[in-house]
Every structure is written in C-alpha cells, then in structure tokens.
Design an enzyme around this catalytic site. Structure first.
Site, short mmCIF file in Angstrom:
data_model
loop_
_atom_site.label_atom_id
_atom_site.label_comp_id
_atom_site.label_asym_id
_atom_site.label_seq_id
_atom_site.Cartn_x
_atom_site.Cartn_y
_atom_site.Cartn_z
N LYS A 13 32.68 -14.98 85.75
CA LYS A 13 33.71 -14.32 86.95
C LYS A 13 33.58 -12.84 86.70
CE LYS A 13 37.23 -16.72 86.37
NZ LYS A 13 36.79 -17.76 85.21
N ARG A 127 29.43 -15.99 73.59
CA ARG A 127 29.83 -14.92 74.12
C ARG A 127 30.50 -13.75 73.37
NH1 ARG A 127 33.47 -15.36 79.52
NH2 ARG A 127 35.16 -16.24 78.27
N ARG A 161 36.33 -13.00 71.82
CA ARG A 161 37.82 -13.28 72.14
C ARG A 161 38.37 -14.57 71.43
NH1 ARG A 161 37.70 -13.76 78.91
NH2 ARG A 161 39.24 -15.40 78.26
N ARG A 172 41.12 -24.77 77.73
CA ARG A 172 41.24 -24.07 78.79
C ARG A 172 40.31 -24.76 80.10
NH1 ARG A 172 38.10 -18.95 76.54
NH2 ARG A 172 38.13 -18.12 78.66
P1 AMP Z 1 40.58 -14.75 81.59
O1 AMP Z 1 40.28 -13.55 81.17
O2 AMP Z 1 40.56 -15.10 83.24
O3 AMP Z 1 39.61 -16.06 81.16
O4 AMP Z 1 41.87 -15.22 81.36
C1 AMP Z 1 42.39 -15.58 79.96
C2 AMP Z 1 43.65 -15.88 79.56
O5 AMP Z 1 44.73 -15.47 80.24
C3 AMP Z 1 43.73 -17.58 80.26
O6 AMP Z 1 43.26 -18.56 79.55
C4 AMP Z 1 45.51 -17.65 80.49
O7 AMP Z 1 45.81 -17.87 79.29
C5 AMP Z 1 45.72 -16.05 80.93
N1 AMP Z 1 45.53 -15.94 82.25
C6 AMP Z 1 44.84 -15.20 82.86
N2 AMP Z 1 45.01 -15.14 84.32
C7 AMP Z 1 46.04 -16.09 84.48
C8 AMP Z 1 46.83 -16.36 85.63
N3 AMP Z 1 46.45 -16.22 86.93
N4 AMP Z 1 47.80 -17.24 85.31
C9 AMP Z 1 48.18 -17.63 83.99
N5 AMP Z 1 47.68 -17.42 83.08
C10 AMP Z 1 46.59 -16.53 83.12
#
Ligand code: AMP
Length: 214
Positions: A13, A127, A161, A172
């Site tokens: 994404k 990654r 990360r 996740r």
């Molecule tokens: P990402 O970078 O999109 O994979 O997000 C990393 C982490 O940030 C996720 O596993 C959640 O813990 C938190 N996070 C990101 N976006 C959201 C959201 N819209 N709602 C709740 N938690 C979020």
C-alpha cells in the site's frame, strides 16, 4: 479524486500510494506514517499510539479519527487525497463518510490490493524501510539495495519496522481480517470497490491500479 487504499499488511500500500499520489497529483495520507512521525517526535499522541502499534493492534478510534481528520483538512488536501491505512474499521469508515458528507464531498473509489497470505508474510519479514521516506521500500531478497542498509534513492538509513516481527505480523493479519476486511463490504454496498492483484513488479501493479481507477 478521493481514494481509499485497502489491503493486508505487506500488500504494498505504501509503495503504490506514493506512485499513485504522484500520478494523480494528490497527497498521500498514511495514518501509520503520521503515528510513526509522532513517535519519533516524542509527542503525546505518539506515546498513546506506540503500545498498540507494537502489539499489532489498532490505535483507538478517538485518537485516530481526530488525527486523520486534521490531516485531511490541511490545504493541500482540498482537491483530493489518497488514504493509506485509514479507515481500518467500519466505525472509522462511517466517521469518514460523515466528515465528507458535511463538506458535500464523496469518495471516488476504494482500491483493494489483493495478495495471498503466504506472500504477505515473506514480504514483511524481509522488508526494510528508509528512515527519511517510508515510500522508499526495499526487501532483503526481492529488491535489495545496492549497499546493505543504505537507501538507493536518498542514501538514508534502512531499518526494519518494530511491528514487522513475525509474531506482530500474525496479529496484524488477524486484525486485518476481523476489523478491516469488513470495510470492503461496507464500501461494496456503495459501489466503490475496485479489486486488483498486488502480485508482480511494482510498476505493473501501479499500471493495473491506474487502469482500474480510470
Ligand atoms: P501501517 O503503517 O498502515 O501498517 O500502520 C502501522 C500501525 O499503525 C497499525 O498496525 C496500527 O497499530 C496503527 N494504525 C495505522 N492506521 C491506523 C488506523 N486507521 N486505525 C488504527 N490504527 C492504525
């Protein structure tokens, strides 16, 4: 255009969002990036988010929705935006709808990136991300940088990360299936969903996405 990007962790994404946002001249808004920026700046919001992120859980809606709304209200987003990682559950999707409706706006499309689960785990385990720009993404086997630990694009430090460890990735994925996947049906009900395969080269997926959005 106002677009939402959905897909499991590791679907690409962030990578696709950066290319698509550039092609479509709209800002890329990633709630994950906003949380990570808050964590590295040591803000209260970052402190509130960190324990949830490290556990692979969703940050509570009270924190997330306000942060996403503030970002979408910035001047660069008046002509449209590409949301990456928001909404992540049905109540966030409803809050987004309400927010857009109050401004007389609607979403144009929800782009659903599809990728098999075993591929997701392989992608995330290897990654590596640039500290300067999270859209500079490498993989130790699939797309290694020329010099280990150094970003080919800007020379920044590459890191893994905290939430890309195998246990957290499994959590996740579970959260994705139980909480985020239902938003696909929610948006399907509004006729907004276009699904594409996220397999293949990054450029191929971008082309597929652009064609689907036309
Ligand atoms: P990402 O970078 O999109 O994979 O997000 C990393 C982490 O940030 C996720 O596993 C959640 O813990 C938190 N996070 C990101 N976006 C959201 C959201 N819209 N709602 C709740 N938690 C979020």
């Amino acid at each position: 255009m106002r677009i939402v990007l959905v897909g499991p962790p590791g679907a690409g994404k962030g990578t696709q969002a950066a290319y698509l946002a550039e092609n479509l001249s709209i800002p890329h808004i990633s709630t994950g990036d906003l949380f990570r920026a808050n964590i590295s700046q040591g803000t209260d919001l970052g402190r509130q988010a960190k324990s949830y992120m490290d556990a692979g859980e969703l940050v509570p809606d009270e924190v997330t929705i306000g942060m996403a709304k503030d970002r979408m209200e910035r001047p660069d987003a008046t002509g449209g935006f590409l949301l990456d990682g928001f909404p992540r559950n049905v109540s966030q999707a409803e809050a987004l709808d309400a927010m857009l409706k109050s401004e007389g706006m609607t979403l144009d499309a929800v782009l659903d990136l599809e990728v098999p689960e075993d591929e997701v785990v392989k992608r995330i385990a290897g990654r590596r991300i640039c500290r300067n720009d999270s859209s500079h993404v490498f993989h130790v086997t699939y797309s290694p940088p020329a010099q280990e630990g150094v970003c080919d694009v800007c020379g920044g430090d590459l890191y893994q990360r905290d939430d890309d460890s195998e246990t957290t990735v499994r959590k996740r994925l579970e959260v994705y299936h139980t909480q985020t996947e239902p938003i696909i049906d929610y948006y399907r009900g509004q006729g907004l969903v276009v699904t594409i395969s996220a397999l293949g080269k990054v450029t191929e997926v971008t082309q597929r996405a652009m064609a689907a959005l036309q």
